[in-house]
Design a protein around this motif. Structure first.
Motif, PDB file in Angstrom:
ATOM      1  N   LEU A   1      32.701 129.107   9.588  1.00  0.00           N
ATOM      2  CA  LEU A   1      32.957 127.677   9.770  1.00  0.00           C
ATOM      3  C   LEU A   1      32.150 127.160  10.965  1.00  0.00           C
ATOM      4  N   LEU A   2      31.317 126.160  10.713  1.00  0.00           N
ATOM      5  CA  LEU A   2      30.555 125.522  11.789  1.00  0.00           C
ATOM      6  C   LEU A   2      31.184 124.161  12.076  1.00  0.00           C
ATOM      7  N   MET A   3      31.711 124.009  13.280  1.00  0.00           N
ATOM      8  CA  MET A   3      32.402 122.754  13.619  1.00  0.00           C
ATOM      9  C   MET A   3      31.573 121.932  14.597  1.00  0.00           C
ATOM     10  N   VAL A   4      31.471 120.656  14.343  1.00  0.00           N
ATOM     11  CA  VAL A   4      30.624 119.802  15.182  1.00  0.00           C
ATOM     12  C   VAL A   4      31.220 119.583  16.575  1.00  0.00           C
ATOM     13  N   GLY A   5      32.547 119.566  16.648  1.00  0.00           N
ATOM     14  CA  GLY A   5      33.215 119.329  17.937  1.00  0.00           C
ATOM     15  C   GLY A   5      34.031 120.545  18.346  1.00  0.00           C
ATOM     16  N   PRO A   6      34.792 120.429  19.430  1.00  0.00           N
ATOM     17  CA  PRO A   6      35.625 121.546  19.868  1.00  0.00           C
ATOM     18  C   PRO A   6      36.745 121.848  18.865  1.00  0.00           C
ATOM     19  N   ALA A   7      37.105 123.120  18.734  1.00  0.00           N
ATOM     20  CA  ALA A   7      38.128 123.516  17.764  1.00  0.00           C
ATOM     21  C   ALA A   7      39.498 122.972  18.143  1.00  0.00           C
ATOM     22  N   ASN A   8      39.638 122.466  19.361  1.00  0.00           N
ATOM     23  CA  ASN A   8      40.949 121.943  19.789  1.00  0.00           C
ATOM     24  C   ASN A   8      40.865 120.460  20.131  1.00  0.00           C
ATOM     25  N   ASP A   9      40.083 119.698  19.342  1.00  0.00           N
ATOM     26  CA  ASP A   9      39.841 118.295  19.694  1.00  0.00           C
ATOM     27  C   ASP A   9      40.958 117.343  19.263  1.00  0.00           C
ATOM     28  N   HIS A  10      42.024 117.888  18.663  1.00  0.00           N
ATOM     29  CA  HIS A  10      43.109 117.040  18.135  1.00  0.00           C
ATOM     30  C   HIS A  10      42.553 116.029  17.145  1.00  0.00           C
ATOM     31  N   GLY A  11      41.472 116.381  16.491  1.00  0.00           N
ATOM     32  CA  GLY A  11      40.852 115.454  15.562  1.00  0.00           C
ATOM     33  C   GLY A  11      40.160 116.215  14.448  1.00  0.00           C
ATOM     34  N   TRP A  12      39.007 115.720  14.080  1.00  0.00           N
ATOM     35  CA  TRP A  12      38.248 116.206  12.922  1.00  0.00           C
ATOM     36  C   TRP A  12      38.071 117.724  12.918  1.00  0.00           C
ATOM     37  N   SER A  13      37.535 118.260  13.986  1.00  0.00           N
ATOM     38  CA  SER A  13      37.213 119.686  13.978  1.00  0.00           C
ATOM     39  C   SER A  13      38.469 120.547  13.940  1.00  0.00           C
ATOM     40  N   GLN A  14      39.499 120.128  14.667  1.00  0.00           N
ATOM     41  CA  GLN A  14      40.724 120.925  14.655  1.00  0.00           C
ATOM     42  C   GLN A  14      41.351 120.958  13.262  1.00  0.00           C
ATOM     43  N   ALA A  15      41.245 119.841  12.528  1.00  0.00           N
ATOM     44  CA  ALA A  15      41.789 119.809  11.163  1.00  0.00           C
ATOM     45  C   ALA A  15      41.091 120.878  10.313  1.00  0.00           C
ATOM     46  N   HIS A  16      39.799 121.039  10.501  1.00  0.00           N
ATOM     47  CA  HIS A  16      39.066 122.057   9.758  1.00  0.00           C
ATOM     48  C   HIS A  16      39.458 123.459  10.214  1.00  0.00           C
ATOM     49  N   PHE A  17      39.564 123.599  11.515  1.00  0.00           N
ATOM     50  CA  PHE A  17      39.903 124.903  12.080  1.00  0.00           C
ATOM     51  C   PHE A  17      41.260 125.380  11.552  1.00  0.00           C
ATOM     52  N   GLU A  18      42.224 124.479  11.526  1.00  0.00           N
ATOM     53  CA  GLU A  18      43.563 124.866  11.070  1.00  0.00           C
ATOM     54  C   GLU A  18      43.557 125.194   9.574  1.00  0.00           C
ATOM     55  N   ALA A  19      42.743 124.452   8.813  1.00  0.00           N
ATOM     56  CA  ALA A  19      42.645 124.766   7.381  1.00  0.00           C
ATOM     57  C   ALA A  19      42.071 126.170   7.195  1.00  0.00           C
ATOM     58  N   GLY A  20      41.075 126.503   8.010  1.00  0.00           N
ATOM     59  CA  GLY A  20      40.490 127.846   7.952  1.00  0.00           C
ATOM     60  C   GLY A  20      41.531 128.914   8.246  1.00  0.00           C
ATOM     61  N   LYS A  21      42.363 128.633   9.257  1.00  0.00           N
ATOM     62  CA  LYS A  21      43.436 129.576   9.610  1.00  0.00           C
ATOM     63  C   LYS A  21      44.420 129.728   8.440  1.00  0.00           C
ATOM     64  N   ASP A  22      44.724 128.578   7.784  1.00  0.00           N
ATOM     65  CA  ASP A  22      45.639 128.621   6.634  1.00  0.00           C
ATOM     66  C   ASP A  22      45.050 129.450   5.498  1.00  0.00           C
ATOM     67  N   ILE A  23      43.736 129.333   5.303  1.00  0.00           N
ATOM     68  CA  ILE A  23      43.090 130.130   4.260  1.00  0.00           C
ATOM     69  C   ILE A  23      43.281 131.615   4.572  1.00  0.00           C
ATOM     70  N   GLU A  24      43.063 131.982   5.824  1.00  0.00           N
ATOM     71  CA  GLU A  24      43.255 133.387   6.225  1.00  0.00           C
ATOM     72  C   GLU A  24      44.675 133.844   5.907  1.00  0.00           C
ATOM     73  N   LYS A  25      45.621 132.906   6.106  1.00  0.00           N
ATOM     74  CA  LYS A  25      47.035 133.247   5.902  1.00  0.00           C
ATOM     75  C   LYS A  25      47.361 133.399   4.421  1.00  0.00           C
ATOM     76  N   HIS A  26      46.823 132.510   3.596  1.00  0.00           N
ATOM     77  CA  HIS A  26      47.286 132.445   2.198  1.00  0.00           C
ATOM     78  C   HIS A  26      46.376 133.142   1.198  1.00  0.00           C
ATOM     79  N   ILE A  27      45.121 133.376   1.546  1.00  0.00           N
ATOM     80  CA  ILE A  27      44.253 134.061   0.582  1.00  0.00           C
ATOM     81  C   ILE A  27      43.990 135.465   1.106  1.00  0.00           C
TER      82      ILE A  27
END
Lengths: 346, 394
Positions: B36-62
Motif C-alpha cells: 500500500l502506497l499512501m500519499v499522506g501519513p498513515a495516521n492523518d485522521h483522513g484519507w490515508s488512514q482510511a486506506h491504512f485501516e482497510a488494509g489492516k482489515d484485509i489482513e484480519k479477514h482474508i
C-alpha cells in the motif's frame, strides 16, 4: 616517505578512525533515542541501497545530480564563495530544460533534448550570475543573495506549475503533464539510471578535476580564495573570477536540473531539486573541499537517501532519521576538522 | 599508508558483505502480500488512514494476506523518491498486488504497471482502466462519495444560521469539482426544499488550497483558509481535503464562544479530533473494494476493472459491505439528524435525485435540461462547478 609526512598520515588515520567512531556513536545514540534497533536499522539501509542491481542503479540516479552539484560547489568554494544559491540554480536549470522541451514544432527528440540540455546550463548559469552580480556589484553577501534567489526560483516554479504550465484542467502539486516517452533519457531494462546521465556525471567530475587541479583557472581561483587582495597584485581580477566560478557552478547545477526532469521525474514538479543542492553543500564540506572524496561521499549520501526508504517499510520508522544520520556525519566531521585546526594553531 | 588504506577498505567491504548476506525471510507460499502506497501519513485522521485501516482489515479477514506499506509518498515528503522506485522495492519484498492511493500517483502507477506485468495494481480514484490501451494488470477503485458529500452539504445547510457555507477544497480536478458540486446540491436541497428559503440567500464558497493537504510554502495554509471563511461570516466549513484543519479551527472558534461547526472528510474517525464542533463526517470504507480485488488476484480471477462503489443504503455504516458511510457528529442537532436520515433514505430509494435538471454550470451554460438526469460519465468528468457556487472552476 619522510618522517613528517608519515607522522601526518598517522594523525590523519587517527582522525578518520575518530571520525568513524564519532559518526557511529552519534548515529547509534540518535537511533536509540528514537527507539530503533541500531544494527537492524543500518543493515536495512545498506540492503535498501545495494541489495540488487535495480537498487544500485537507483542509488546512482541520486549520485549523478548530487555529484554534479558538488562539482559546481567545488569551484565556488575554491574562490571562497558560499554558493547557497545552488538549490535555486538546480531549479532554474530544470525550468530551462522544460522550457526548451515545450518548444512546439521540433519533431526530432535528439535535437530537442540537446536543446533542453543547453537551456538547463543557461538557466542555472544565469541564476548563478545573478547571485554573483549581487555580490560584486551590489555588495550583497552571496549567502543572502543565494538564499533570496532560491526563494524566487521556488516561487517561479510554483507559479509555472500552477499557472501557465499546468495540466489541462488540473493545477496541482503533481506537476506538469508527463513528457512524451521519446523525450525520456533512455535507461537499460531493469535499470533505474540513464546511461546518458551517468556519462554526463562522470565527465563533469573529470572536467572539474582537470580545471581545478591542472589548469590556470584552478590556480587563480585558489589565489583569490586565499587572498583576493594579493591576487590583484598578480593581475588576477577577483570580480571576474567570482563570476566565472559561480557561473560554472550554476551550469553544473543546471545540468542536475535537466537530469531530474528528463531522467527521473519526466515532468516538472515543485520540488524538482529534491534538496540535492543543500545536500551537496554538506557533502563538499564533509569532503574538506577535496574533489578526490566527492564521488565517494556522494555515493554514501545517495545510498543513505535511497536505503532509508526501508526504515518505514521494514521497521515502521520515519525515514527522516536518515537526515539525522547525515547531519550527525557532517557535525562529527566538522568537529574533527575544528580540532585539527585548533591543534595546528597551538 | 597505502597498505593501511587498502586494509581498511577490505575490512570495510568484508563488514558490508556480512551485513548483506542475511537474506530477508521469504514469505511462505500461502501468503499473499499486498503493498500500500499512501500519499499522506498513515495516521492523518483522513484519507490515508482510511486506506491504512482497510488494509489492516484485509489482513484480519482474508487469511494469509499480509500488508506492507509506506506512507507520505509525495515528492515534498520524500524528495528524489518516485513511485516506480517504491514499487520495485515492494515487489522485491514479495508484493503481488500494489495499491496506490492518490490521484497524484496516476503517472507513476501506470509506469510501474508496465514495468511489472506480473504484479496487479489498483489505482485509487483514477480511470485508466476505462482506456482500452491501458495495461491489463491495472484496475481502478473509487467510492461514490458524491452521496456522502450531498449529506454533508445537507447537514451544513440545515445548521447554518448565516446562510454562508465554506468549502475547503484541495486542488481543482474532475473529482474535486464533482464532490464540491455534490456538496452544494445537498446544501441547496436542504435550503430550498426543506427550509423553504430563497436560494439566492445561500452562499456556497469554494476555496482551493492546491493539494490534498498542507505543504508549507507550496499550498495555501488550510488553517488560514478556514479562519478566513469564519471571519467572512461563514458558520459551517466543509472540508474536502485529507486532513482536519477546518474542524480544529471550528473547535477553537467554538471555544471562543462562536456558534460554528465543521465537517471533516475521508475517515470514519474524522470527528474524534474535535467532536464538539463536528456535524459529522462522510467517509470512505475501502474494505469491500480492497477485498474484491485481493480475492480476485489471489484466486487468479483478476480482470481489469473500473469500480465506483456506492453505499449500502440499508446500513451505510457497515464496514464490511458499504463503501461509503456518514458518521453523525456531536454537534448535529437531533431534529437535523432525523431530517438527514429522511434525506438519506430519499437518496437511497431514488426519490431524491440531485444530479437532475434543470442544472446550469457556473458559466450559466446548460448542464442538464429539465428532467434530464446525469449519467455516471457526466458526473465523473464534471467540467466545472455549478451555477450558484462561488470559486474557481479552472
Amino acid at each position: 616517505m619522510s618522517k613528517t609526512s608519515s607522522k601526518q598520515m598517522k594523525k590523519l588515520s587517527i582522525d578518520i578512525l575518530l571520525g568513524g567512531v564519532l559518526v557511529f556513536g552519534f548515529t547509534a545514540l540518535v537511533l536509540l533515542i528514537a527507539g530503533a534497533p541500531v544494527f537492524a536499522t543500518l543493515k536495512n539501509i545498506w540492503l535498501g541501497a545495494f541489495a540488487s542491481t535495480t537498487k544500485i542503479s537507483q542509488v546512482l540516479s541520486v549520485w549523478v545530480p548530487l555529484t554534479l552539484c558538488a562539482c559546481g560547489l567545488l569551484f565556488t568554494f575554491r574562490a571562497n564563495l558560499w554558493n547557497i544559491g545552488i538549490e535555486g540554480q538546480v531549479i532554474m536549470g530544470a525550468i530551462g530544460a522544460m522550457a526548451a522541451l515545450r518548444i512546439p514544432g521540433i519533431e526530432n527528440p535528439v535535437l530537442i533534448t540537446a536543446l533542453a540540455f543547453f537551456a538547463s546550463i543557461i538557466g542555472g548559469s544565469l541564476w548563478g550570475l545573478f547571485a554573483g552580480l549581487l555580490k560584486t556589484k551590489g555588495g550583497v553577501h552571496e549567502i543572502f543573495g543565494g538564499l533570496g534567489l532560491n526563494f524566487v526560483a521556488q516561487g517561479f516554479i510554483l507559479w509555472l506549475i500552477f499557472g501557465p504550465w499546468k495540466r489541462p484542467g488540473i493545477a496541482s502539486m503533481s506537476g506538469t503533464e508527463l513528457l512524451p516517452r521519446e523525450l525520456w533519457l533512455s535507461t537499460p531494462p531493469g535499470w533505474r539510471v540513464s546511461i546518458g546521465g551517468l556519462v554526463i556525471g562522470v565527465s563533469v567530475l573529470i572536467l572539474t578535476w582537470l580545471l581545478l587541479e591542472k589548469s590556470m583557472l584552478g590556480l587563480k581561483l585558489t589565489a583569490i580564495g586565499q587572498n583576493p587582495r594579493a591576487a590583484r597584485l598578480y593581475d588576477i581580477s577577483p570580480v571576474a573570477h567570482y563570476l566565472q566560478s559561480i557561473i560554472i557552478a550554476g551550469g553544473c547545477a543546471g545540468i542536475a536540473g535537466f537530469l531530474q526532469v528528463t531522467a527521473v521525474y519526466h515532468r516538472l514538479i515543485p520540488s524538482i531539486s529534491s534538496g540535492y543542492g543543500y545536500l551537496a553543500l554538506l557533502l563538499v564540506m564533509l569532503a574538506g573541499y577535496r574533489i578526490s572524496l566527492v564521488p565517494f561521499l556522494a555515493l554514501f549520501f545517495a545510498a543513505l537517501n535511497v536505503g532509508a526508504i526501508q526504515l518505514p517499510i521494514v521497521l515502521q520508522l520515519d525515514s527522516a532519521l536518515s537526515g539525522v544520520i547525515q547531519g550527525c556525519c557532517v557535525l562529527s566531521t566538522l568537529f574533527i576538522i575544528g580540532i585539527r585546526q585548533k591543534r595546528k594553531q597551538s | 599508508m597505502n597498505k593501511s588504506v587498502t586494509g581498511l577498505a577490505l575490512a570495510l567491504a568484508a563488514v558490508l558483505m556480512l551485513l548483506l548476506s542475511p537474506v530477508q525471510s521469504k514469505a511462505s507460499d500461502n501468503d499473499f502480500i499486498f503493498g500500500l502506497l499512501m500519499v499522506g501519513p498513515a495516521n492523518d485522521h483522513g484519507w490515508s488512514q482510511a486506506h491504512f485501516e482497510a488494509g489492516k482489515d484485509i489482513e484480519k479477514h482474508i487469511p494469509g494476506s499480509k500488508m506492507i506499506y509506506i506512507d507520505k509518498v509525495n515528492p515534498a515528503d520524500r524528495p528524489g523518491v518516485t513511485i516506480p522506485f517504491l514499487v520495485d522495492d515492494l515487489v522485491s519484498k514479495g508484493a503481488k498486488l500494489i495499491i496506490g492511493n492518490s490521484d497524484d500517483m496516476t503517472d507513476g502507477i501506470r509506469e510501474a504497471a508496465m514495468m511489472h506485468p506480473d504484479v496487479k495494481f489498483i489505482h485509487i480514484s483514477g480511470d485508466d482502466a476505462l482506456n482500452p490501451k491501458s495495461p491489463e494488470n491495472l484496475s481502478n477503485l473509487m467510492g461514490r462519495m458524491e452521496y456522502g458529500q450531498m449529506m454533508a452539504g445537507f447537514a451544513a445547510a440545515m445548521t447554518t444560521k448565516t446562510g454562508k457555507i465554506g468549502y475547503l477544497g484541495p486542488l481543482i480536478n474532475d473529482e474535486t469539482k464533482r464532490l464540491a458540486a455534490s456538496c452544494f446540491l445537498g446544501a441547496r436541497y436542504a435550503w430550498t426544499k426543506v427550509l423553504k428559503k430563497d436560494p439566492a440567500a445561500l452562499s456556497f464558497k469554494v476555496s482551493w488550497i492546491g493539494f490534498w493537504f498542507n505543504i508549507p510554502g507550496v499550498t495555501s495554509d488550510p488553517t488560514q483558509v478556514a479562519k478566513n471563511f469564519f471571519a467572512s461570516g461563514a458558520d459551517v466549513v466543509i472540508s474536502g481535503i485529507d486532513t482536519t484543519e477546518a474542524l480544529i479551527v471550528a473547535d477553537q472558534k467554538k471555544k471562543e464562544g462562536a456558534d460554528v461547526a465543521a465537517i471533516p472528510y475521508d475517515f470514519q474517525g474524522g470527528c474524534e479530533t474535535a467532536p464538539d464542533a463536528c456535524l459529522g463526517v462522510p467517509y470512505f470504507n475501502w474494505y469491500p473494494g480492497y477485498a474484491h480485488f485481493v480475492n480476485n488476484a489471489k484466486n487468479n480471477s483478476w480482470k481489469k476493472e473500473w469500480l465506483w462503489l456506492g453505499p449500502q443504503w440499508s446500513d451505510m455504516n457497515n464496514n464490511m459491505t458499504s463503501s461509503i458511510g456518514f458518521q453523525n457528529g456531536k454537534a448535529l442537532g437531533g431534529d437535523v439528524q432525523k431530517q438527514l436520515a429522511a434525506f438519506t433514505k430519499g437518496l437511497g430509494d431514488g426519490s431524491i435525485s440531485l444530479f437532475t435538471g434543470p442544472l446550469n454550470f457556473q458559466d450559466k451554460s446548460v448542464f442538464l435540461k429539465k428532467g434530464e438526469t446525469a449519467t455516471d460519465e457526466q458526473i465523473w468528468n464534471l467540467p466545472q462547478l455549478l451555477e450558484g457556487m462561488e470559486g474557481a472552476s479552472k
